[in-house]
Design an enzyme around this catalytic site. Structure first.
Site, PDB file in Angstrom:
ATOM      1  N   SER A 297       0.829  -1.203   0.000  1.00 47.37           N
ATOM      2  CA  SER A 297       0.000   0.000   0.000  1.00 47.37           C
ATOM      3  C   SER A 297       0.869   1.263   0.000  1.00 47.37           C
ATOM      4  O   SER A 297       1.774   1.383  -0.821  1.00 47.37           O
ATOM      5  CB  SER A 297      -0.971  -0.043   1.183  1.00 47.37           C
ATOM      6  OG  SER A 297      -2.038   0.852   0.993  1.00 47.37           O
TER       7      SER A 297
ATOM      8  N   ASP B  60      -9.720  -5.975  -4.700  1.00 45.86           N
ATOM      9  CA  ASP B  60      -9.283  -4.903  -3.801  1.00 45.86           C
ATOM     10  C   ASP B  60     -10.278  -3.745  -3.862  1.00 45.86           C
ATOM     11  O   ASP B  60     -10.531  -3.191  -4.928  1.00 45.86           O
ATOM     12  CB  ASP B  60      -7.887  -4.432  -4.232  1.00 45.86           C
ATOM     13  CG  ASP B  60      -7.190  -3.580  -3.198  1.00 45.86           C
ATOM     14  OD1 ASP B  60      -7.876  -2.844  -2.465  1.00 45.86           O
ATOM     15  OD2 ASP B  60      -5.947  -3.642  -3.130  1.00 45.86           O
TER      16      ASP B  60
ATOM     17  N   HIS C   4      -7.255  -5.971  -0.225  1.00 44.35           N
ATOM     18  CA  HIS C   4      -6.095  -5.083  -0.145  1.00 44.35           C
ATOM     19  C   HIS C   4      -4.995  -5.650   0.742  1.00 44.35           C
ATOM     20  O   HIS C   4      -3.908  -5.080   0.799  1.00 44.35           O
ATOM     21  CB  HIS C   4      -6.540  -3.710   0.378  1.00 44.35           C
ATOM     22  CG  HIS C   4      -5.527  -2.631   0.182  1.00 44.35           C
ATOM     23  ND1 HIS C   4      -5.017  -2.298  -1.061  1.00 44.35           N
ATOM     24  CD2 HIS C   4      -4.899  -1.810   1.070  1.00 44.35           C
ATOM     25  CE1 HIS C   4      -4.143  -1.316  -0.930  1.00 44.35           C
ATOM     26  NE2 HIS C   4      -4.040  -1.001   0.342  1.00 44.35           N
TER      27      HIS C   4
END
Length: 349
Positions: free
Chosen positions: A173, A300, A328
């Site tokens: 991320s 996601d 995610h």
């Protein structure tokens, strides 16, 4: 460089059983042991997270952590995988075996507990780091205003590596921005950089810009978001943000096991806002020469597959891997698929 696209099967592992009943029993016992080991790992990670939540004293801000596997001895490349298949011999010839795992926004080193165990079982050397204001790093997130400050624990870890040692850097991320920052500073120390549904930004881009399709522009977010934290008072600029728990569950963990969601709910911390709004300066001479790989997560809801595809188009990596059925957080929802990809990238000459 041309892109290679590898799509992982939806099922993490396919075990082919022959007509030998005794072999089937051995596989079943192995599967039961794997589940027991994973449960034990989760209990340990949960215990660490609860301890973290109760900590009141402050620690040195440059702490890196390792969460050991359940094995009483360190695995070697000649050990067997959990499905009783021998580790491929060519892993013995790997020149770089150390993985540095960098968490994303709100997370900490704790989120990698399954990945750590799998890499160690394969004879590799995973190391995790808590970024400033994250995990067990007790820096006040409200005081972290730059990407340099946020990445300091990672930078110190790389600086302290032996002169000739290289690592494979893995970012999740917004941890991808820290990976890019480190790649710009230490291209000679990073063998490969792996971005897992991560903010693989271009020169002059902010990590937050990657999420603009989901959260709106940075300017709008700063004016209207209900998730902002004003650590220095309402009369001063916002210092961080934190999604509500129910919002996080739907956004980050739509395919993750309940026990990992529970772990995250008591472990996640506010995200320093300054580093997310900082434009990165990335040069073709340093960052541009690094070997980058991207892992897309196809279920996601936090960073949509379309946005990830856009990142790949605009900042072309050496190869692209895709995990079906992953939210995610593939280290929770598809840990075995993620592990296979990490091994495959490590083996690319």
């Amino acid at each position: 460089m041309g892109n290679r696209v590898i799509c992982m099967k939806k099922k993490d592992v396919v075990i082919r059983s022959g007509g030998d009943g005794s072999r089937s029993k051995r596989v079943n016992r192995s599967q039961r042991k794997l589940l027991a080991d994973e449960e034990n790992l989760h209990r340990r990670a949960l215990s660490m997270a609860i301890h973290q939540a109760q900590v009141s004293q402050r620690f040195d801000g440059s702490m890196s952590r390792r969460i050991g596997s359940t094995s009483s001895r360190r695995g070697t490349l000649s050990d067997s995988f959990s499905n009783n298949k021998q580790v491929p011999e060519f892993l013995e010839s790997l020149k770089v075996k150390k993985f540095v795992l960098v968490h994303g926004e709100g997370f900490g080193a704790w989120c990698w507990y399954k990945t750590i165990a799998s890499l160690e079982e394969s004879g590799l050397s995973p190391v995790t780091v808590d970024l400033a204001g994250s995990g067990f790093n007790m820096t006040d997130a409200n005081s972290v205003s730059t990407l340099e400050e946020y990445s300091k624990p990672l930078i110190e870890l790389i600086q302290n590596l032996p002169a000739e040692e290289k690592v494979i850097l893995v970012g999740h991320s917004t941890g991808g921005a820290c990976v890019s920052y480190a790649l710009e500073r230490f291209p000679e120390k990073i063998s490969k950089a792996i971005f897992i549904c991560a903010t693989m930004v271009t020169d002059g881009q902010r990590p937050f810009d990657v999420f603009a399709d989901e959260l709106g522009s940075a300017e709008r977010f700063m004016k209207e978001s209900q998730f902002l934290i004003y650590g220095n008072g309402k009369d001063n600029p916002a210092t961080g943000f934190m999604f509500e728990k129910q919002h996080m569950k739907g956004l980050y963990f739509n395919q993750s096991p309940n026990k990992d969601i529970a772990l995250s709910m008591i472990s996640m911390r506010p995200v320093p806002l300054g580093p997310m709004m900082e434009k990165l300066s990335l040069s073709a001479e340093r960052y541009g020469k690094g070997r980058r790989f991207y892992v897309q997560t196809l279920d996601d809801l936090a960073l949509s597959p379309d946005v990830q595809e856009k990142l790949v188009r605009e900042n072309s990596p050496e190869a692209v891997f895709k995990i079906k059925g992953s939210d995610h957080c593939p280290f929770f929802s598809k840990p075995q698929s993620l592990h296979k990809i990490l091994l495959e990238i490590a083996q690319i000459p």
